[in-house]
Scaffold this motif. Structure first.
Motif, short mmCIF file in Angstrom:
data_model
loop_
_atom_site.label_atom_id
_atom_site.label_comp_id
_atom_site.label_asym_id
_atom_site.label_seq_id
_atom_site.Cartn_x
_atom_site.Cartn_y
_atom_site.Cartn_z
N LEU A 144 39.45 24.13 40.09
CA LEU A 144 38.15 24.78 39.95
C LEU A 144 37.97 25.45 38.59
O LEU A 144 36.86 25.93 38.29
CB LEU A 144 37.96 25.81 41.05
CG LEU A 144 37.69 25.26 42.45
CD1 LEU A 144 37.80 26.37 43.49
CD2 LEU A 144 36.31 24.62 42.51
N THR A 145 39.01 25.50 37.79
CA THR A 145 38.91 26.23 36.52
C THR A 145 39.26 25.36 35.32
O THR A 145 38.39 25.02 34.52
CB THR A 145 39.82 27.47 36.55
OG1 THR A 145 41.15 27.08 36.97
CG2 THR A 145 39.28 28.52 37.51
N ILE A 146 40.54 24.96 35.17
CA ILE A 146 40.98 24.36 33.92
C ILE A 146 41.78 23.08 34.10
O ILE A 146 42.39 22.61 33.14
CB ILE A 146 41.85 25.37 33.13
CG1 ILE A 146 43.02 25.84 34.00
CG2 ILE A 146 41.02 26.54 32.65
CD1 ILE A 146 44.05 26.64 33.25
N ALA A 147 41.80 22.50 35.28
CA ALA A 147 42.61 21.30 35.50
C ALA A 147 42.11 20.14 34.65
O ALA A 147 40.90 19.98 34.44
CB ALA A 147 42.62 20.92 36.97
N VAL A 148 43.05 19.34 34.17
CA VAL A 148 42.70 18.13 33.43
C VAL A 148 42.34 17.01 34.40
O VAL A 148 41.46 16.20 34.14
CB VAL A 148 43.86 17.71 32.51
CG1 VAL A 148 43.53 16.43 31.75
CG2 VAL A 148 44.19 18.84 31.53
N GLY A 149 43.04 16.96 35.56
CA GLY A 149 42.77 15.98 36.60
C GLY A 149 42.63 16.67 37.95
O GLY A 149 42.80 17.89 38.07
N ASN A 150 42.33 15.88 38.97
CA ASN A 150 42.08 16.45 40.30
C ASN A 150 43.34 16.99 40.98
O ASN A 150 43.24 17.81 41.87
CB ASN A 150 41.45 15.39 41.20
CG ASN A 150 40.02 15.08 40.80
OD1 ASN A 150 39.28 15.98 40.38
ND2 ASN A 150 39.62 13.83 40.91
N PHE A 151 44.51 16.53 40.56
CA PHE A 151 45.73 16.89 41.28
C PHE A 151 46.73 17.62 40.40
O PHE A 151 47.93 17.54 40.60
CB PHE A 151 46.37 15.62 41.87
CG PHE A 151 45.42 14.83 42.74
CD1 PHE A 151 45.11 15.28 44.01
CD2 PHE A 151 44.82 13.68 42.28
CE1 PHE A 151 44.22 14.57 44.82
CE2 PHE A 151 43.94 12.95 43.07
CZ PHE A 151 43.63 13.41 44.35
N ASP A 152 46.23 18.37 39.41
CA ASP A 152 47.12 19.14 38.55
C ASP A 152 47.69 20.35 39.28
O ASP A 152 47.00 20.96 40.12
CB ASP A 152 46.37 19.62 37.30
CG ASP A 152 46.08 18.48 36.34
OD1 ASP A 152 46.38 17.33 36.70
OD2 ASP A 152 45.56 18.76 35.25
N ARG A 153 48.93 20.72 38.95
CA ARG A 153 49.56 21.91 39.53
C ARG A 153 49.11 23.17 38.80
O ARG A 153 48.68 23.12 37.64
CB ARG A 153 51.09 21.79 39.46
CG ARG A 153 51.65 20.59 40.23
CD ARG A 153 51.29 20.67 41.69
NE ARG A 153 51.91 19.59 42.45
CZ ARG A 153 51.58 19.26 43.69
NH1 ARG A 153 50.62 19.90 44.30
NH2 ARG A 153 52.19 18.29 44.31
#
Length: 322
Positions: A144-153
């Motif tokens: 919801l903030t800074i992920a590059v992809g949908n499944f980033d940790r």
């Protein structure tokens, strides 16, 4: 600060670049906040009609739009209790006008809802429940903030933004209007996830788009409160610059990963496809994009071997796009 975070959040950037309903959903939810604020100050006929039109457009944009109406109701009802904001206008009149506008907007959507009910029901009947854990909550925040992809940790900078969010929540809870909006927003978010669990539908960050403006506001509010504790102005500017640079780094990483160029993929399909050959895609999003660029209806097998076997029966050749 809220505008800056929206402009530099990879969630906002990513869904503003996809041919989906979510950027329009973000826009119409923001407009809903403005229209509700206008109705709180001037509960006249124009405000009611503006709210009704906004709700109707929101419902037609995406069904999850209705999630934003709960915290917006808290905003309107809180304003109705403040004599300084509304003058001599009774709170009951504001609430009645708000409910009238929402009802008219929802009624405008009923014909389409009835028309598509069968297809909607079939989409909801595919069980794929999300199993939640603390790691899953962290991953959702990252998305919801800074992920590059949908499944980033979850990363350390995601934790920093979560700290801003928590400080913003504390600050909002100290204000009457903040409590009136924040508590319904959090309750709606949790209730929505429970509904998805009940109907056995998987969850995704983009399903929370209707409530995303509140996340952006709270992150910015928390950051602003933290800046107050910095004694020197240059230190405040340095902190703002550091956060902006980190946000830009994640946006840059998103662009470096890249998204498919569906026009080029469609051209490649035309080059390798044999005359009369059947064409299927692995999932629905690629089907939608290729249908547009190829100018013909294409089916998707939804990553199911059974669907692939059915397409192979009686076919001399099959082209599968993954």
């Amino acid at each position: 600060l809220t505008a800056a975070f929206c402009a530099l959040s990879s969630f906002h950037v990513r869904y503003s670049q996809e041919l989906r309903a979510y950027p329009y959903l973000l826009l119409i939810c923001s407009v809903t906040l403005l229209v509700a604020d206008r109705l709180s100050a001037r509960p006249d006929r124009r405000s009611v009609l503006a709210l009704a039109a906004t709700v109707a457009v929101g419902c037609y944009t995406n069904l999850t739009y209705v999630l934003v109406l709960v915290p917006v109701a808290g905003l309107v009802f809180a304003a109705g209790q403040s004599g300084s904001d509304v003058g001599r206008v009774a709170a009951s009149r504001i609430r009645l006008r708000f409910l009238t506008g929402v009802s008219l907007g929802v009624l405008a959507f009923v014909p389409w809802l009835v028309w598509t009910w069968t297809k909607l029901g079939s989409r909801l009947s595919r069980p794929r429940t999300t199993e939640w854990s603390w790691q899953g909550v962290g991953d959702r925040w990252q998305a919801l903030t800074i992920a590059v992809g949908n499944f980033d940790r979850l990363t350390w900078f995601g934790v920093v933004l979560a700290l801003f969010f928590v400080v913003g929540v504390v600050a909002a809870l100290k204000m009457r209007v903040g409590r009136a909006v924040l508590i319904p927003a959090l309750a709606t978010l949790l209730g929505w996830e429970v509904v998805l669990q009940i109907i056995e539908h998987w969850s995704a960050a983009r399903y929370d788009t209707a409530l995303w403006p509140f996340i952006a506001i709270l992150v910015a509010l928390g950051f602003e409160r933290i800046l107050r504790f910095l004694r020197w102005r240059w230190l405040c500017w340095a902190a703002c610059g550091a956060v902006a640079v980190m946000l830009l780094v994640h946006v840059d990483a998103y662009h470096r990963r890249g998204r498919p160029h569906w026009d080029r993929l469609a051209e490649a399909v035309r080059e390798v496809r044999r005359p009369g050959e059947k064409l299927v895609t692995i999932q629905h999003f690629s089907r939608t994009c290729l249908t547009y660029y190829l100018g013909e209806p294409i089916t998707a097998i939804d990553r199911k071997p059974k669907g692939l076997r059915q397409r192979l029966e009686g076919s001399e050749s099959l082209l599968v796009v993954s």
